[in-house]
Write a protein that holds these residues in place. Structure first.
Motif, PDB file in Angstrom:
ATOM      1  N   ILE A   9       0.862  -1.179   0.000  1.00 13.21           N
ATOM      2  CA  ILE A   9       0.000   0.000   0.000  1.00 13.21           C
ATOM      3  C   ILE A   9       0.903   1.234   0.000  1.00 13.21           C
ATOM      4  O   ILE A   9       2.018   1.185   0.518  1.00 13.21           O
ATOM      5  N   THR A  10       0.425   2.308  -0.574  1.00 12.36           N
ATOM      6  CA  THR A  10       1.173   3.567  -0.537  1.00 12.36           C
ATOM      7  C   THR A  10       0.505   4.522   0.444  1.00 12.36           C
ATOM      8  O   THR A  10      -0.674   4.389   0.774  1.00 12.36           O
ATOM      9  N   GLU A  24      -2.593  -0.947   8.721  1.00 12.19           N
ATOM     10  CA  GLU A  24      -3.749  -1.633   9.297  1.00 12.19           C
ATOM     11  C   GLU A  24      -4.750  -2.006   8.198  1.00 12.19           C
ATOM     12  O   GLU A  24      -5.259  -3.130   8.165  1.00 12.19           O
ATOM     13  N   GLU A  25      -5.015  -1.086   7.292  1.00 16.93           N
ATOM     14  CA  GLU A  25      -5.920  -1.355   6.165  1.00 16.93           C
ATOM     15  C   GLU A  25      -5.411  -2.533   5.333  1.00 16.93           C
ATOM     16  O   GLU A  25      -6.178  -3.424   4.952  1.00 16.93           O
ATOM     17  N   LEU A  26      -4.120  -2.556   5.072  1.00 13.54           N
ATOM     18  CA  LEU A  26      -3.532  -3.640   4.291  1.00 13.54           C
ATOM     19  C   LEU A  26      -3.660  -4.974   5.026  1.00 13.54           C
ATOM     20  O   LEU A  26      -4.052  -5.984   4.431  1.00 13.54           O
ATOM     21  N   VAL A  88       4.602   0.764   1.615  1.00 11.28           N
ATOM     22  CA  VAL A  88       4.754  -0.242   2.669  1.00 11.28           C
ATOM     23  C   VAL A  88       4.423  -1.587   2.035  1.00 11.28           C
ATOM     24  O   VAL A  88       3.362  -1.747   1.423  1.00 11.28           O
ATOM     25  N   ARG A  89       5.336  -2.552   2.161  1.00 14.64           N
ATOM     26  CA  ARG A  89       5.128  -3.895   1.606  1.00 14.64           C
ATOM     27  C   ARG A  89       5.104  -4.913   2.741  1.00 14.64           C
ATOM     28  O   ARG A  89       5.813  -4.762   3.726  1.00 14.64           O
ATOM     29  N   VAL A  90       4.303  -5.959   2.555  1.00 17.24           N
ATOM     30  CA  VAL A  90       4.177  -7.017   3.553  1.00 17.24           C
ATOM     31  C   VAL A  90       4.411  -8.363   2.896  1.00 17.24           C
ATOM     32  O   VAL A  90       3.938  -8.612   1.788  1.00 17.24           O
ATOM     33  N   MET A  91       5.156  -9.223   3.590  1.00 13.99           N
ATOM     34  CA  MET A  91       5.298 -10.632   3.206  1.00 13.99           C
ATOM     35  C   MET A  91       4.956 -11.436   4.455  1.00 13.99           C
ATOM     36  O   MET A  91       5.691 -11.408   5.446  1.00 13.99           O
ATOM     37  N   MET A  92       3.805 -12.116   4.405  1.00 16.53           N
ATOM     38  CA  MET A  92       3.329 -12.915   5.520  1.00 16.53           C
ATOM     39  C   MET A  92       3.572 -14.387   5.202  1.00 16.53           C
ATOM     40  O   MET A  92       3.177 -14.864   4.141  1.00 16.53           O
ATOM     41  N   HIS A  93       4.235 -15.108   6.091  1.00 23.45           N
ATOM     42  CA  HIS A  93       4.533 -16.526   5.900  1.00 23.45           C
ATOM     43  C   HIS A  93       3.460 -17.327   6.634  1.00 23.45           C
ATOM     44  O   HIS A  93       3.438 -17.361   7.861  1.00 23.45           O
ATOM     45  N   TYR A 107      -2.879  -5.506  -3.280  1.00 25.09           N
ATOM     46  CA  TYR A 107      -2.142  -4.276  -3.600  1.00 25.09           C
ATOM     47  C   TYR A 107      -3.139  -3.130  -3.620  1.00 25.09           C
ATOM     48  O   TYR A 107      -4.105  -3.153  -4.380  1.00 25.09           O
ATOM     49  N   LEU A 108      -2.906  -2.121  -2.774  1.00 19.06           N
ATOM     50  CA  LEU A 108      -3.843  -1.027  -2.589  1.00 19.06           C
ATOM     51  C   LEU A 108      -3.228   0.319  -2.956  1.00 19.06           C
ATOM     52  O   LEU A 108      -2.012   0.496  -2.894  1.00 19.06           O
TER      53      LEU A 108
END
Length: 124
Positions: A9-10, A24-26, A88-93, A107-108
């Motif tokens: 998200i940006t 939080e939204e992401l 902001v990037r997220v990688m959740m395992h 992707y937002l």
């Protein structure tokens, strides 16, 4: 099987409020769309571009009940010239039996340009 669930998200401004709110939204979208429970998550990596430094985006996850013990690490993206800014990037395992093609990546906002071939209908 461990699968990576990705998202980005940006933000418009480098402020603590906006970083936490956007992150939080992401997380809400990633969790909802993939039906993720905290005990399925091995770890989460969160990265930001070098222009996002007013807060740790991981603070957003601490607002979610049951996510206290999920290991989270924040880091900075490689500053590639002409790359997407304020991201902001997220990688959740995640431990899941879902095949790779059933994982929904989110992707937002301006981050939709990162992977226009991926994402969900809810995220658009």
């Amino acid at each position: 099987m461990i699968r990576g669930v990705r998202g980005a998200i940006t933000i418009d401004q480098n402020s603590e409020e906006e970083i936490i709110s956007a992150t939080e939204e992401l997380f809400v979208r990633l969790i909802e769309e993939n039906h993720i429970q905290p005990d399925q998550v091995g770890s989460i990596f969160i990265s930001t571009t070098d222009d996002v430094n007013a807060a740790f985006p991981a603070k957003a996850l601490r607002k979610f009940e049951g996510w206290t013990y999920v290991p989270v690490m924040c880091m900075q993206e490689i500053p590639v010239p002409n790359s997407l800014k304020k991201c902001v990037r997220v990688m959740m395992h995640v431990n899941t039996n879902k095949p790779q093609e059933e994982i929904i990546h989110v992707y937002l906002k301006g981050a939709t340009v990162l992977r226009p071939d991926l994402g969900s209908s809810l995220a658009k």
